[in-house]
Design a protein around this motif. Structure first.
Motif, PDB file in Angstrom:
ATOM      1  N   SER A 382     -10.704  -7.789 -20.499  1.00 12.27           N
ATOM      2  CA  SER A 382     -10.572  -6.496 -20.156  1.00 12.27           C
ATOM      3  C   SER A 382      -9.714  -6.732 -18.584  1.00 12.27           C
ATOM      4  N   SER A 383      -8.772  -5.951 -18.295  1.00  7.78           N
ATOM      5  CA  SER A 383      -8.558  -6.356 -17.262  1.00  7.78           C
ATOM      6  C   SER A 383      -7.007  -4.868 -16.568  1.00  7.78           C
ATOM      7  N   GLY A 384      -6.936  -5.046 -15.022  1.00  9.60           N
ATOM      8  CA  GLY A 384      -6.396  -3.919 -15.181  1.00  9.60           C
ATOM      9  C   GLY A 384      -4.521  -4.171 -16.017  1.00  9.60           C
ATOM     10  N   HIS A 394       5.233  -7.331 -15.682  1.00 14.64           N
ATOM     11  CA  HIS A 394       4.765  -5.675 -16.239  1.00 14.64           C
ATOM     12  C   HIS A 394       4.568  -4.996 -15.701  1.00 14.64           C
ATOM     13  N   MET A 395       4.594  -5.529 -13.924  1.00 13.53           N
ATOM     14  CA  MET A 395       4.781  -4.875 -12.814  1.00 13.53           C
ATOM     15  C   MET A 395       5.877  -4.135 -12.617  1.00 13.53           C
ATOM     16  N   THR A 396       7.060  -4.572 -13.140  1.00 19.83           N
ATOM     17  CA  THR A 396       8.487  -3.712 -12.446  1.00 19.83           C
ATOM     18  C   THR A 396       8.713  -2.977 -13.693  1.00 19.83           C
ATOM     19  N   LEU A 400       5.030   1.691 -16.534  1.00 21.57           N
ATOM     20  CA  LEU A 400       3.463   1.596 -17.084  1.00 21.57           C
ATOM     21  C   LEU A 400       2.600   2.103 -16.136  1.00 21.57           C
ATOM     22  N   PRO A 401       1.497   2.159 -15.935  1.00 20.81           N
ATOM     23  CA  PRO A 401       0.838   2.452 -14.818  1.00 20.81           C
ATOM     24  C   PRO A 401       0.188   1.174 -14.434  1.00 20.81           C
ATOM     25  N   HIS A 412      -4.587   4.014 -10.756  1.00 25.88           N
ATOM     26  CA  HIS A 412      -3.540   3.745 -11.046  1.00 25.88           C
ATOM     27  C   HIS A 412      -2.563   4.156 -10.231  1.00 25.88           C
ATOM     28  N   TYR A 413      -1.301   3.315 -10.268  1.00 25.75           N
ATOM     29  CA  TYR A 413       0.144   4.059  -9.470  1.00 25.75           C
ATOM     30  C   TYR A 413       1.385   3.556  -9.722  1.00 25.75           C
ATOM     31  N   HIS A 414       2.550   4.152  -9.432  1.00 30.31           N
ATOM     32  CA  HIS A 414       3.942   3.960  -9.728  1.00 30.31           C
ATOM     33  C   HIS A 414       4.505   4.572 -11.616  1.00 30.31           C
TER      34      HIS A 414
END
Ligand code: NAD
Length: 469
Positions: A382-384, A394-396, A400-401, A412-414
């Motif tokens: 389990s992870s963010g 993945h954060m680009t 995706l949250p 979460h955001y984005h």
């Protein structure tokens, strides 16, 4: 009344006036933020270079382009996001209108960290403006050149009635947090996250906590070692390792460690040349205290690559450590510097057990050409966030949250997740004022014979199970 209290009251009055609600107002403020990014680009490059020697390429990518992408995505979709969301109705409300109104919270406090001081202040700000809030921004005092730039220039672009920048160190932030905000969005360390949440609890203020931790990176025996080394080295040494989603440590077999060391050495030389200290593409540690903390972690295990330091310029070479034990200092805290420890495991299950024995991280990375291995790590941990066969990428995605779980954060955001984070989903039912006879069955004196009718018109029924013929 303190200056902070006065500021919060002034912003709340502006919010209550309804000024921030129309879409045109929100769009105008977001467009102004875009002009800030365009016109102050060189100042941002200069300030981040002064604070921590950030390479301009990395600033363009991780500070400016990410904000621009978030801004464009928001402007492209704001009209749709703001629309009331009509929902299913029961029989009793068939003639009414039932919907979710995306209501702004009111006055939001955004507290940012120093490692990506523009991105981590402006990306939440974009969501808060889009959702129709007033905002107090508190940039980190550690990245002091960016703090000065933001405090002096950003307010010139935004409506001063509704948006303000407060510069504050720990003591003053503590006093700022005594005020009642309607939402607090905090990015920083888990220890300060607890302080912020405690302060918010006094006013029952909802919070988002974007925190940090140790992100594991499992490398299986079946993978292209050169590709893995380049992708891991890039994620670990970008911004000199001062990235919340950086791979914090590698887990792999002893055989893989030997291959990986060769490939990591090659990747580091390819990226930063034979002497990374001379590379314009490698950042510095943000401050002396931070430098000393990270330097002390070099004493864990054995230095296999790098290890050189220069206190004067706060330089720590891209470093790989081996023979690291679980109880070594480097495994007790988030590294947040250019050091990559490799720990050996005996199997995939061993790696999963290692990960699950620790706090839930912001990200888990797995490298394998075998889908089964990737899926096992995805399903059993389990992870963010989660990224297979790469780091950070993945954060680009604005689709995706982005956020942590447990010790790595709350909320979460984005993209539209930011809009939702800063909006209260207000449950709204608009009923007609007449047709009173329809309401009579629910009023006292209660008549049990009316109960079946009431249940039939308000209760949700279980759908019949689908039977395959
Ligand atoms: P920090 O917690 O020290 O500071 C963050 C902010 O909190 C700063 O603005 C600071 O002024 C303020 N602050 C510090 N002490 C405070 C106190 N006692 N009371 C109130 N406010 C206080 O974090 P940092 O050193 O700026 O950033 C590094 C940490 O942030 C790392 O743990 C990293 O993983 C995490 N981080 C997380 C994300 C994410 O998106 N999840 C992104 C970047 C950094």
């Amino acid at each position: 009344m303190s200056a902070h209290t006065e500021l919060v009251s002034r912003l709340r009055a502006a919010w209550l006036s309804g000024k921030t609600r129309p879409m045109e107002y929100r769009v105008a403020q977001l467009e102004a933020l875009g002009r800030f990014l365009d016109e102050k680009k060189q100042d941002i490059l200069d300030a981040t270079a002064l604070d921590m020697g950030k390479p301009p390429f990395e600033v363009e990518l991780s500070e400016i382009s990410i904000c621009r992408s978030e801004l464009n995505h928001t402007l492209n979709n704001l009209g749709t996001w703001m629309k009331d969301k009509h929902v299913e109705k029961n029989w009793a409300t068939q003639l009414d209108s039932a919907f979710i109104r995306k209501d702004p919270y009111g006055v939001v406090l955004i507290i940012g960290p120093w490692n990506y001081p523009i991105n981590l202040l402006l990306v939440p700000l974009i969501g808060a403006i889009a959702a129709g809030n007033c905002v107090v921004m508190k940039p980190s005092e550690i990245s002091r050149n960016v703090e000065r730039l933001v405090a002096e220039t950003l307010p010139r672009y935004l409506d001063k009635d509704c948006f303000a920048v407060v510069t504050a160190g720990t003591e003053e932030t503590t006093r700022l947090l005594e005020n009642k905000f309607d939402y607090i969005f905090f990015t920083g360390s888990p220890s300060v996250g607890r302080i912020v949440m405690t302060a918010a609890a006094k006013h029952l203020t909802p919070v988002t906590l974007e925190l940090g931790g140790k992100n594991p990176c499992y490398v299986s025996d079946t993978c292209n070692v050169q590709n893995v080394a380049r992708r891991v080295a890039w994620g670990r040494f970008f911004n000199a390792g001062q990235t919340c989603v950086a791979p914090d440590y590698v887990l792999c077999s002893l055989e893989m460690q030997e291959k990986l060391l060769v490939a990591l050495r090659e990747a580091i030389t390819e990226f930063y040349g034979p002497n990374p200290q001379e590379s314009p593409d490698f950042a510095r540690i943000v401050g002396d205290k931070h430098f000393q903390r990270v330097q002390a972690l070099l004493r864990s295990g054995r230095v296999a690559i790098g290890g050189q330091t220069d206190a004067q310029t706060r330089y720590i070479a891209p470093t790989v450590l081996v023979d690291v034990q679980q109880d070594d200092p480097v495994m007790q805290e988030e590294i947040f510097g250019p050091i990559l420890p490799i720990l050996t495991v005996t199997s995939l299950d061993d790696a999963i057990a290692f990960i699950n024995a620790r706090e839930r991280p912001l990200a888990i990375y797995v490298f394998s050409s075998c889908k089964k291995v990737v899926n096992q790590v995805l399903e059993k941990t389990s992870s963010g966030g989660f990224c297979a066969n790469d780091t950070i990428m993945h954060m680009t995605l604005t689709s995706l949250p982005f956020g942590g779980i447990g010790q790595s954060g709350l909320g979460h955001y984005h993209g539209h997740y930011s809009f939702d984070t800063f909006s209260h989903p207000r449950a709204t039912l608009l009923r007609g004022a007449g047709r009173e006879a329809l309401n009579t069955p629910r009023y006292p004196p209660y008549a049990p014979r009316r109960l079946p009718l009431l249940r039939a018109t308000t209760e949700t029924k279980r759908r019949a199970a689908c039977t395959l013929l």
